[in-house]
Design a protein around this motif. Structure first.
Motif, PDB file in Angstrom:
ATOM      1  N   ASP A   1      91.611  45.821  27.579  1.00 46.28           N
ATOM      2  CA  ASP A   1      91.585  44.413  27.977  1.00 46.28           C
ATOM      3  C   ASP A   1      92.574  44.137  29.114  1.00 46.28           C
ATOM      4  O   ASP A   1      93.298  45.040  29.563  1.00 46.28           O
ATOM      5  N   ILE A   2      92.604  42.907  29.551  1.00 44.48           N
ATOM      6  CA  ILE A   2      93.431  42.518  30.702  1.00 44.48           C
ATOM      7  C   ILE A   2      94.923  42.720  30.436  1.00 44.48           C
ATOM      8  O   ILE A   2      95.725  42.877  31.363  1.00 44.48           O
ATOM      9  N   ASP A   3      95.322  42.733  29.159  1.00 46.44           N
ATOM     10  CA  ASP A   3      96.723  42.949  28.791  1.00 46.44           C
ATOM     11  C   ASP A   3      97.065  44.423  28.605  1.00 46.44           C
ATOM     12  O   ASP A   3      98.189  44.751  28.228  1.00 46.44           O
ATOM     13  N   GLY A   4      96.090  45.330  28.843  1.00 46.77           N
ATOM     14  CA  GLY A   4      96.323  46.756  28.696  1.00 46.77           C
ATOM     15  C   GLY A   4      96.225  47.249  27.260  1.00 46.77           C
ATOM     16  O   GLY A   4      96.684  48.348  26.954  1.00 46.77           O
ATOM     17  N   ARG A   5      95.613  46.447  26.378  1.00 46.87           N
ATOM     18  CA  ARG A   5      95.427  46.865  24.990  1.00 46.87           C
ATOM     19  C   ARG A   5      94.085  47.573  24.832  1.00 46.87           C
ATOM     20  O   ARG A   5      93.148  47.320  25.583  1.00 46.87           O
TER      21      ARG A   5
ATOM     22  N   ARG B   1      86.779  48.789  31.372  1.00 51.61           N
ATOM     23  CA  ARG B   1      87.607  47.597  31.563  1.00 51.61           C
ATOM     24  C   ARG B   1      86.772  46.345  31.839  1.00 51.61           C
ATOM     25  O   ARG B   1      87.312  45.263  31.976  1.00 51.61           O
TER      26      ARG B   1
ATOM     27  N   TRP C   1      93.077  45.011  18.602  1.00 50.06           N
ATOM     28  CA  TRP C   1      93.547  45.357  19.945  1.00 50.06           C
ATOM     29  C   TRP C   1      94.958  45.915  19.808  1.00 50.06           C
ATOM     30  O   TRP C   1      95.831  45.283  19.206  1.00 50.06           O
TER      31      TRP C   1
ATOM     32  N   PHE D   1      98.261  48.278  21.714  1.00 51.02           N
ATOM     33  CA  PHE D   1      98.859  48.898  22.889  1.00 51.02           C
ATOM     34  C   PHE D   1      98.886  50.415  22.700  1.00 51.02           C
ATOM     35  O   PHE D   1      99.033  50.911  21.574  1.00 51.02           O
TER      36      PHE D   1
END
Length: 130
Positions: A11-15, A88, A104, A106
């Motif tokens: 996702d956009i948060d890198g998760r 992505r 989700w 990290f």
């Protein structure tokens, strides 16, 4: 030999999205990267697009998938060759249509989740990437 594709949705948060296998399924209760078996008439990318739609209710295109790694593992019941892609870009919000739960996570937290051995081999690659 089972030929299987999996995807690390990022996702956009890198998760990274993990799916928990239903308790009554083979390797039930373990966390994995969404995906599934490649049918005889499919390419790995076509199979992954189909599986993401069936398992998560999302739409993506083959051009949005990038191969990252593969793993081969001998389980007591079968041998698996697992191809991992990253993605992505997709349409829709992932829903647990065949998993008991989605989460989700990290990359640095992936080792906190119990996974099938073939999936564990991807953690270092994902941590290096993210």
């Amino acid at each position: 030999m089972k030929l299987v594709v999996a995807c690390s949705l990022i996702d956009i948060d890198g998760r990274i999205l993990l799916a928990k296998r239903p308790d009554n399924a083979q390797m039930g209760g373990l966390w994995e990267f969404p995906g599934g078996k490649i049918e005889p008439d499919e390419t790995p990318e076509t199979a992954l697009v189909r599986e993401l739609n069936e398992e998560l209710g999302i739409d993506t295109h083959e051009s949005c998938l990038a191969p990252l790694s593969f793993s081969s593992h001998q389980y007591p019941e079968f041998q698996i060759l697992l191809l991992l892609y990253i993605c992505r870009k997709w349409k829709g919000s992932p829903r647990a249509l065949s998993a008991s739960e989605l989460k989700w996570v990290f990359a640095n937290d992936l080792r906190r989740y119990e996974m099938p051995k073939a999936n564990i081999e991807f953690i270092s690659h994902l941590q290096d990437l993210l």
